[in-house]
Design a protein around this motif. Structure first.
Motif, mmCIF file in Angstrom:
data_model
loop_
_atom_site.group_PDB
_atom_site.id
_atom_site.type_symbol
_atom_site.label_atom_id
_atom_site.label_comp_id
_atom_site.label_asym_id
_atom_site.label_seq_id
_atom_site.Cartn_x
_atom_site.Cartn_y
_atom_site.Cartn_z
ATOM 1 N N ARG A 336 0.782 -1.402 0.018
ATOM 2 C CA ARG A 336 -0.107 0.098 -0.153
ATOM 3 C C ARG A 336 0.883 1.278 -0.064
ATOM 4 N NH1 ARG A 336 -5.322 -1.178 1.920
ATOM 5 N NH2 ARG A 336 -5.594 -3.743 2.639
ATOM 6 N N ARG A 337 2.095 1.097 -0.374
ATOM 7 C CA ARG A 337 3.000 2.234 -0.404
ATOM 8 C C ARG A 337 2.649 3.409 -1.278
ATOM 9 N NH1 ARG A 337 7.849 3.907 -2.628
ATOM 10 N NH2 ARG A 337 9.476 4.756 -1.134
ATOM 11 N N GLU A 338 2.048 3.297 -2.201
ATOM 12 C CA GLU A 338 1.338 4.430 -2.818
ATOM 13 C C GLU A 338 0.105 4.848 -2.461
ATOM 14 O OE1 GLU A 338 3.594 5.743 -5.032
ATOM 15 O OE2 GLU A 338 5.197 4.270 -4.636
ATOM 16 N N LYS A 339 -0.487 4.338 -1.627
ATOM 17 C CA LYS A 339 -1.882 4.645 -1.476
ATOM 18 C C LYS A 339 -2.056 5.558 -0.162
ATOM 19 C CE LYS A 339 -3.524 2.145 -4.661
ATOM 20 N NZ LYS A 339 -4.049 0.790 -4.357
ATOM 21 N N PRO A 340 -3.109 6.118 0.250
ATOM 22 C CA PRO A 340 -3.115 7.056 1.280
ATOM 23 C C PRO A 340 -2.611 6.671 2.592
ATOM 24 C CG PRO A 340 -5.165 6.997 0.239
ATOM 25 C CD PRO A 340 -4.269 5.890 -0.347
ATOM 26 N N PHE A 341 -1.956 7.474 3.405
ATOM 27 C CA PHE A 341 -1.426 7.480 4.801
ATOM 28 C C PHE A 341 -2.033 8.405 5.670
ATOM 29 C CE2 PHE A 341 2.130 7.878 7.901
ATOM 30 C CZ PHE A 341 2.440 6.404 8.328
ATOM 31 N N VAL A 342 -2.987 7.963 6.543
ATOM 32 C CA VAL A 342 -3.729 8.747 7.412
ATOM 33 C C VAL A 342 -3.692 8.652 8.712
ATOM 34 C CG1 VAL A 342 -6.128 9.403 7.394
ATOM 35 C CG2 VAL A 342 -5.500 8.904 5.294
ATOM 36 N N MET A 343 -3.832 9.232 9.701
ATOM 37 C CA MET A 343 -3.542 9.379 11.024
ATOM 38 C C MET A 343 -4.494 9.902 11.880
ATOM 39 S SD MET A 343 -0.228 10.552 13.198
ATOM 40 C CE MET A 343 0.827 9.713 12.152
ATOM 41 N N ILE A 344 -4.854 9.208 13.123
ATOM 42 C CA ILE A 344 -5.919 9.806 14.068
ATOM 43 C C ILE A 344 -5.343 9.644 15.252
ATOM 44 C CG2 ILE A 344 -7.354 7.763 13.917
ATOM 45 C CD1 ILE A 344 -10.019 9.674 13.882
ATOM 46 N N PHE A 345 -5.913 10.409 16.057
ATOM 47 C CA PHE A 345 -5.465 10.304 17.667
ATOM 48 C C PHE A 345 -6.845 9.600 18.524
ATOM 49 C CE2 PHE A 345 -2.858 13.030 15.876
ATOM 50 C CZ PHE A 345 -1.294 12.964 16.554
ATOM 51 N N CYS A 346 -6.483 8.852 19.511
ATOM 52 C CA CYS A 346 -7.884 8.119 20.104
ATOM 53 C C CYS A 346 -7.851 9.170 21.445
ATOM 54 C CB CYS A 346 -7.636 6.866 20.296
ATOM 55 S SG CYS A 346 -8.041 5.912 19.070
ATOM 56 N N ASP A 347 -6.967 9.645 21.880
ATOM 57 C CA ASP A 347 -7.308 10.494 23.095
ATOM 58 C C ASP A 347 -7.919 11.842 23.123
ATOM 59 O OD1 ASP A 347 -4.965 11.755 22.115
ATOM 60 O OD2 ASP A 347 -3.813 11.813 23.641
ATOM 61 N N ILE A 348 -9.094 11.777 22.610
ATOM 62 C CA ILE A 348 -10.005 12.665 22.359
ATOM 63 C C ILE A 348 -11.396 12.319 22.884
ATOM 64 C CG2 ILE A 348 -8.615 14.177 20.695
ATOM 65 C CD1 ILE A 348 -10.606 12.915 18.623
ATOM 66 N N GLU A 349 -12.517 13.142 23.100
ATOM 67 C CA GLU A 349 -13.652 12.918 23.664
ATOM 68 C C GLU A 349 -14.199 12.064 22.645
ATOM 69 O OE1 GLU A 349 -16.137 16.902 22.557
ATOM 70 O OE2 GLU A 349 -15.104 16.832 24.672
ATOM 71 N N GLU A 350 -15.164 11.225 22.903
ATOM 72 C CA GLU A 350 -15.689 10.005 22.043
ATOM 73 C C GLU A 350 -16.374 10.798 20.950
ATOM 74 O OE1 GLU A 350 -18.503 6.035 22.230
ATOM 75 O OE2 GLU A 350 -17.922 6.954 24.049
#
Length: 520
Positions: A336-350
């Motif tokens: 998946r090297r050429e595909k999207p690389f997306v990040m999210i954090f979990c330590d936020i309110e639900e």
């Protein structure tokens, strides 16, 4: 007290006072100290006026007062200090551009917030003349590292100088928040500084976050070889203000365009020497270890990654989890090297996490529609940071979506198919242990079936301490190679526990370099 100003800005202001007073009001904020002096003059603590719009401030003071402030300057920074100005103005422009996305932050307030890290440097020069010899290095560092090094070296730091000098609202409160976010020990804790929900300090808190974030953006443009700066800017833009990566990159480009126009206005464009041509290129990250046991574990990890398996990376803070996630993504064998690389954090309110993760229907509760990171990562990789801190009820929602293959945006009754996504999960604690203790969903772990890898702390892989130290010296161009061969330094690297891992190792090396600069 006379603070240092830039000769090129003051020269241009003096020209314009004779030619075009209106233009002076437009450009006056482009000398950090002049902007500060005008702000302080208008917003005196005992006064009834609170103005943060620069045009209004200039009109309030009048041309004669502005001229008096400019003419009185007698302490100048020269062309060799131009990079300090570049840092300040880029940071201010980035901050102002980000503020355009939020109605509760005035553009000029954001601009001044972006100037704060630069102002802190100038105030430190004023108190400690020898500080000037180390600024060229300090502007490359995150604010928390700068605070740590300054406090160790001078007994105070640039945020404390801001606190001593900026005494007018609202920026008095902004600096107080920064002081909480960056205590003397060099930690960074944005949660401690969060104001109560609905507090009047919310805008001040956002301005403090802008100050921190925009400094990373300026560093990303000025020092593209220190790739961490760009990655941290993108990461924190998501975390602080939910700005997606493409928008953050556009902000950097727009800030550079604005800066070039301003540099031309002040006739210094030819004197500025830095490149931005590599700042947007995808870098191939590497993660190496000299510990044979750990090296075999890493080898197995990359083999599983090549099979497109989900990954869970865990370990103490600053052991290299973010770097390893990036290395897995950019590896040649990653399908998946050429595909999207997306990040999210979990330590936020639900509630916010659900909207960010699954998306939100256009118009629901008056909110703007959002695709959600799950959909944005379709076909590619979704990195979930602080996965071990994911709220339990949200774990159940994620599990249900995976099992049914259907995802509902918040407020939508029509689902979309669960996207084809590979997960790289990152956390501090082993979620298998948390599951055994009833603190994490064991069924979600089974469903994701990740390959687990713990990154040991530096104290458990001493071979890597010397290797990583050498890489840090090369990366930051620290002229201390000879020191690394001294017996006392070798002993330190062999025995120091480095409780904060890479952060402590970096700071140890940075202090060695700072000491050399100050002696020379």
């Amino acid at each position: 007290m006379s603070f240092p100003v830039f000769r090129h800005t003051i020269s241009r202001f003096r020209e314009l006072l004779k030619e075009d007073g209106q233009k002076v009001s437009q450009l006056i904020k482009y000398d950090p100290v002049i902007a500060y002096l005008i702000f302080q003059e208008v917003n005196k603590p005992c006064g009834k006026v609170e103005i943060t719009n620069f045009s209004q401030m200039v009109n309030y003071l009048g041309t004669k007062k502005i001229e008096e402030i400019i003419i009185q300057r007698d302490l100048f920074l020269e062309s060799e200090d131009l990079y300090i100005w570049v840092y300040g103005i880029l940071s201010a422009e980035i901050s102002a551009l980000i503020s355009e996305k939020f109605s509760h932050i005035h553009r000029d307030e954001a601009f001044f917030a972006g100037l704060l890290p630069c102002l802190g440097l100038l105030f430190m020069i004023n108190e400690f003349p020898r500080y000037r010899s180390i600024i060229h290095f300090l502007v490359k560092l995150p604010l928390e590292d700068r605070v740590f090094i300054e406090t160790k070296t001078f007994g105070t730091n640039h945020i404390e100088t801001l606190k001593r000098n900026i005494i007018c609202p609202p920026f008095k409160e902004v600096v107080n928040i920064l002081n909480k976010m960056f205590p003397e020990d060099g930690t960074k804790d944005i949660k401690t500084a969060v104001p109560p929900r609905g507090s009047t300090l919310q805008s001040c808190y956002d301005l403090a976050l802008l100050s921190d974030l925009s400094a990373y953006g300026a560093q990303a443009l000025m020092f593209p070889s220190v790739i961490d700066n760009r990655e941290l800017f993108l990461e924190l833009a998501k975390r602080y203000f939910r700005i997606k990566e493409s928008d953050s990159l556009e902000i950097l480009q727009s800030a550079m365009d604005r800066f070039i126009s301003i540099a031309q206005e002040f006739n210094v464009i030819e004197e500025i020497q830095f490149s931005t041509e590599t700042v947007y290129e995808l870098k191939k990250f590497k993660f190496e270890t000299k510990n044979p046991v750990f090296a075999n574990m890493v080898k197995n990890l990359f083999e599983e990654n090549a099979k497109d398996r989900n990954i869970f990376i865990y370990g103490e803070r600053a052991v290299g989890k973010r770097l390893l996630a990036a290395a897995l993504y950019t590896d040649d064998n990653n399908p998946r090297r050429e595909k999207p690389f997306v990040m999210i954090f979990c330590d936020i309110e639900e509630e916010t996490l659900e909207e960010e993760f699954f998306g939100i229907k256009e118009g629901y509760l008056g909110k703007k529609g959002k695709r959600g990171v799950l959909k944005n990562a379709e076909g590619g990789t979704l990195v979930i940071k602080e996965f071990d801190s994911m709220p339990r009820s949200f774990q159940d929602k994620l599990e249900k979506a995976i099992k049914t293959g259907k995802v509902y945006r918040v407020g939508d009754i029509n689902p979309f198919d669960f996207p084809d996504v590979k997960f790289i999960l990152v956390g501090k604690d082993d979620i298998r242990i948390k599951a055994a203790q009833g603190e994490f969903s064991s069924s979600l772990i089974k469903l994701l079936n990740p390959f687990f890898l713990k990154i040991p702390p530096l104290r458990e892989r001493r071979e890597d301490v010397f290797y990583i130290a050498g890489e840090i010296v090369k990366k930051y161009n620290l002229n201390i190679e000879d020191k690394l061969s001294q017996p006392e330094i070798i002993e330190k690297l062999k025995t120091e526990p480095f409780p904060n891992n890479l952060r402590d190792l970096k700071r140890f090396l940075f202090l060695l370099y700072i000491q050399r600069l100050l002696k020379s």
